[in-house]
Design a protein around this motif. Sequence first.
Motif, PDB file in Angstrom:
ATOM      1  N   MET A   1       0.852  -1.194   0.000  1.00 40.88           N
ATOM      2  CA  MET A   1       0.000   0.000   0.000  1.00 40.88           C
ATOM      3  C   MET A   1       0.888   1.245   0.000  1.00 40.88           C
ATOM      4  SD  MET A   1      -3.106  -0.890  -0.062  1.00 40.88           S
ATOM      5  CE  MET A   1      -4.162  -2.288   0.241  1.00 40.88           C
ATOM      6  N   SER A   2       0.706   2.109  -0.964  1.00 43.91           N
ATOM      7  CA  SER A   2       1.558   3.296  -1.020  1.00 43.91           C
ATOM      8  C   SER A   2       0.715   4.558  -0.792  1.00 43.91           C
ATOM      9  CB  SER A   2       2.270   3.360  -2.370  1.00 43.91           C
ATOM     10  OG  SER A   2       1.296   3.413  -3.387  1.00 43.91           O
ATOM     11  N   TYR A   3       1.409   5.637  -0.541  1.00 42.95           N
ATOM     12  CA  TYR A   3       0.756   6.917  -0.275  1.00 42.95           C
ATOM     13  C   TYR A   3       0.375   7.577  -1.595  1.00 42.95           C
ATOM     14  CZ  TYR A   3      -0.046  11.586   1.561  1.00 42.95           C
ATOM     15  OH  TYR A   3      -0.605  12.789   1.888  1.00 42.95           O
ATOM     16  N   ASP A   4      -0.869   8.023  -1.699  1.00 42.65           N
ATOM     17  CA  ASP A   4      -1.347   8.724  -2.893  1.00 42.65           C
ATOM     18  C   ASP A   4      -1.420  10.217  -2.574  1.00 42.65           C
ATOM     19  OD1 ASP A   4      -2.671   9.831  -5.002  1.00 42.65           O
ATOM     20  OD2 ASP A   4      -4.518   8.662  -4.758  1.00 42.65           O
ATOM     21  N   SER A   5      -0.559  10.995  -3.177  1.00 44.67           N
ATOM     22  CA  SER A   5      -0.492  12.422  -2.819  1.00 44.67           C
ATOM     23  C   SER A   5      -1.667  13.231  -3.368  1.00 44.67           C
ATOM     24  CB  SER A   5       0.836  13.022  -3.287  1.00 44.67           C
ATOM     25  OG  SER A   5       0.959  12.838  -4.666  1.00 44.67           O
ATOM     26  N   ASP A   6      -2.597  12.558  -4.056  1.00 45.44           N
ATOM     27  CA  ASP A   6      -3.818  13.243  -4.503  1.00 45.44           C
ATOM     28  C   ASP A   6      -4.974  13.055  -3.532  1.00 45.44           C
ATOM     29  OD1 ASP A   6      -2.988  14.562  -6.735  1.00 45.44           O
ATOM     30  OD2 ASP A   6      -3.360  12.860  -8.083  1.00 45.44           O
ATOM     31  N   ASN A   7      -4.727  12.458  -2.348  1.00 50.21           N
ATOM     32  CA  ASN A   7      -5.835  12.300  -1.392  1.00 50.21           C
ATOM     33  C   ASN A   7      -6.274  13.678  -0.885  1.00 50.21           C
ATOM     34  OD1 ASN A   7      -4.954  12.814   1.577  1.00 50.21           O
ATOM     35  ND2 ASN A   7      -3.238  11.668   0.678  1.00 50.21           N
ATOM     36  N   ILE A   8      -7.514  13.739  -0.396  1.00 48.00           N
ATOM     37  CA  ILE A   8      -8.125  15.036  -0.086  1.00 48.00           C
ATOM     38  C   ILE A   8      -7.403  15.781   1.040  1.00 48.00           C
ATOM     39  CG2 ILE A   8      -9.915  14.220   1.509  1.00 48.00           C
ATOM     40  CD1 ILE A   8     -11.743  16.043  -0.509  1.00 48.00           C
ATOM     41  N   PHE A   9      -6.818  15.073   1.986  1.00 49.41           N
ATOM     42  CA  PHE A   9      -6.121  15.774   3.071  1.00 49.41           C
ATOM     43  C   PHE A   9      -4.768  16.329   2.588  1.00 49.41           C
ATOM     44  CE2 PHE A   9      -8.509  13.131   6.534  1.00 49.41           C
ATOM     45  CZ  PHE A   9      -9.686  13.773   6.177  1.00 49.41           C
ATOM     46  N   ALA A  10      -4.139  15.632   1.650  1.00 46.59           N
ATOM     47  CA  ALA A  10      -2.912  16.187   1.046  1.00 46.59           C
ATOM     48  C   ALA A  10      -3.259  17.482   0.310  1.00 46.59           C
ATOM     49  CB  ALA A  10      -2.297  15.170   0.097  1.00 46.59           C
ATOM     50  N   LYS A  11      -4.411  17.499  -0.357  1.00 47.10           N
ATOM     51  CA  LYS A  11      -4.845  18.721  -1.068  1.00 47.10           C
ATOM     52  C   LYS A  11      -5.140  19.841  -0.081  1.00 47.10           C
ATOM     53  CE  LYS A  11      -6.600  16.396  -5.156  1.00 47.10           C
ATOM     54  NZ  LYS A  11      -7.740  16.020  -5.968  1.00 47.10           N
ATOM     55  N   ILE A  12      -5.727  19.490   1.069  1.00 49.72           N
ATOM     56  CA  ILE A  12      -5.968  20.498   2.117  1.00 49.72           C
ATOM     57  C   ILE A  12      -4.631  21.057   2.605  1.00 49.72           C
ATOM     58  CG2 ILE A  12      -6.677  20.718   4.554  1.00 49.72           C
ATOM     59  CD1 ILE A  12      -9.183  19.077   3.828  1.00 49.72           C
ATOM     60  N   LEU A  13      -3.663  20.181   2.861  1.00 50.28           N
ATOM     61  CA  LEU A  13      -2.343  20.636   3.342  1.00 50.28           C
ATOM     62  C   LEU A  13      -1.663  21.548   2.330  1.00 50.28           C
ATOM     63  CD1 LEU A  13      -0.924  17.366   4.960  1.00 50.28           C
ATOM     64  CD2 LEU A  13      -1.383  19.522   6.150  1.00 50.28           C
ATOM     65  N   ARG A  14      -1.873  21.300   1.040  1.00 52.28           N
ATOM     66  CA  ARG A  14      -1.264  22.139   0.001  1.00 52.28           C
ATOM     67  C   ARG A  14      -2.081  23.401  -0.260  1.00 52.28           C
ATOM     68  NH1 ARG A  14      -0.318  16.946  -2.652  1.00 52.28           N
ATOM     69  NH2 ARG A  14      -2.099  17.273  -4.015  1.00 52.28           N
ATOM     70  N   GLY A  15      -3.238  23.520   0.421  1.00 47.27           N
ATOM     71  CA  GLY A  15      -4.078  24.704   0.232  1.00 47.27           C
ATOM     72  C   GLY A  15      -4.878  24.667  -1.066  1.00 47.27           C
ATOM     73  N   GLU A  16      -4.995  23.471  -1.655  1.00 48.67           N
ATOM     74  CA  GLU A  16      -5.715  23.370  -2.936  1.00 48.67           C
ATOM     75  C   GLU A  16      -7.223  23.304  -2.737  1.00 48.67           C
ATOM     76  OE1 GLU A  16      -1.978  20.962  -4.915  1.00 48.67           O
ATOM     77  OE2 GLU A  16      -3.916  19.962  -4.843  1.00 48.67           O
ATOM     78  N   ILE A  17      -7.658  22.837  -1.565  1.00 50.55           N
ATOM     79  CA  ILE A  17      -9.082  22.913  -1.223  1.00 50.55           C
ATOM     80  C   ILE A  17      -9.194  23.500   0.189  1.00 50.55           C
ATOM     81  CG2 ILE A  17      -9.831  21.044  -2.761  1.00 50.55           C
ATOM     82  CD1 ILE A  17     -10.110  19.303  -0.316  1.00 50.55           C
ATOM     83  N   PRO A  18     -10.313  24.203   0.468  1.00 50.10           N
ATOM     84  CA  PRO A  18     -10.419  24.914   1.743  1.00 50.10           C
ATOM     85  C   PRO A  18     -10.662  23.980   2.927  1.00 50.10           C
ATOM     86  CG  PRO A  18     -12.424  25.195   0.445  1.00 50.10           C
ATOM     87  CD  PRO A  18     -11.481  24.390  -0.402  1.00 50.10           C
ATOM     88  N   SER A  19     -10.301  24.475   4.107  1.00 52.29           N
ATOM     89  CA  SER A  19     -10.623  23.765   5.351  1.00 52.29           C
ATOM     90  C   SER A  19     -10.764  24.807   6.446  1.00 52.29           C
ATOM     91  CB  SER A  19      -9.523  22.757   5.711  1.00 52.29           C
ATOM     92  OG  SER A  19      -8.290  23.412   5.908  1.00 52.29           O
ATOM     93  N   GLU A  20     -11.448  24.422   7.515  1.00 53.23           N
ATOM     94  CA  GLU A  20     -11.646  25.321   8.669  1.00 53.23           C
ATOM     95  C   GLU A  20     -10.540  24.997   9.670  1.00 53.23           C
ATOM     96  OE1 GLU A  20     -14.375  27.705   8.738  1.00 53.23           O
ATOM     97  OE2 GLU A  20     -12.966  28.385  10.245  1.00 53.23           O
ATOM     98  N   THR A  21      -9.462  25.765   9.590  1.00 53.79           N
ATOM     99  CA  THR A  21      -8.269  25.494  10.400  1.00 53.79           C
ATOM    100  C   THR A  21      -8.506  25.817  11.863  1.00 53.79           C
ATOM    101  OG1 THR A  21      -6.888  26.140   8.523  1.00 53.79           O
ATOM    102  CG2 THR A  21      -5.811  26.052  10.678  1.00 53.79           C
ATOM    103  N   LEU A  22      -8.061  24.916  12.742  1.00 57.65           N
ATOM    104  CA  LEU A  22      -8.165  25.145  14.187  1.00 57.65           C
ATOM    105  C   LEU A  22      -6.803  25.379  14.819  1.00 57.65           C
ATOM    106  CD1 LEU A  22     -10.706  22.314  15.038  1.00 57.65           C
ATOM    107  CD2 LEU A  22     -11.187  24.761  14.744  1.00 57.65           C
ATOM    108  N   TYR A  23      -5.805  24.672  14.332  1.00 58.78           N
ATOM    109  CA  TYR A  23      -4.486  24.694  14.980  1.00 58.78           C
ATOM    110  C   TYR A  23      -3.469  24.118  14.014  1.00 58.78           C
ATOM    111  CZ  TYR A  23      -0.689  23.194  18.066  1.00 58.78           C
ATOM    112  OH  TYR A  23       0.551  23.005  18.649  1.00 58.78           O
ATOM    113  N   GLU A  24      -2.236  24.615  14.100  1.00 54.57           N
ATOM    114  CA  GLU A  24      -1.130  23.916  13.429  1.00 54.57           C
ATOM    115  C   GLU A  24       0.165  24.178  14.158  1.00 54.57           C
ATOM    116  OE1 GLU A  24       0.103  25.161   9.408  1.00 54.57           O
ATOM    117  OE2 GLU A  24      -1.270  26.850   9.662  1.00 54.57           O
TER     118      GLU A  24
END
Length: 141
Positions: A1-24
């Motif tokens: 099983m390998s990592y797919d960098s197109d998963n939705i959380f990877a897109k959130i981390l890259r800022g490609e889709i929005p998220s409601e940030t609480l902390y980083e």
Amino acid sequence: MSYDSDNIFAKILRGEIPSETLYEDDETYVFMDIMPRADGHCLVIPKTPCRNMLDASDAQLAACLRTVRLMGHAVMKAFGAGGVTVQQFNEDVGGQEVFHLHYHVLPRHEGIKLRPPGQMADFGVLKEQADKIRAALAEMG
Ligand code: AMP
């Protein structure tokens, strides 16, 4: 099983889709779950790639769990909760749907069950709840 960098959380981390940030911090990122199973349901993820617990490094797991503990305190304070449930799923057979390691942090109240999965949040309400959690984190220092 390998990592797919197109998963939705990877897109959130890259800022490609929005998220409601609480902390980083340097190693982890926290945002609201858009299909919350409890008010204040949020997700803790590592900033570096890994599919789930099974391929995570000791450093990724340690960083995530430190942030899970912090967010447990924050959501309990924000919602006056009596406890917190933490969930984490591995591979599709294990219940995982998004293949970037994540921990669900769910504030809990006596006698109130988790809502069924798959119910999309009202985004105005989600933002109000996020504001409460951000305020709790700010008060915690
Ligand atoms: P699981 O992989 O089964 O642990 O669940 C994935 C979780 O991600 C579910 O609780 C979804 O509601 C949540 N989710 C999916 N897409 C998004 C998104 N774009 N923003 C925030 N949460 C999401």
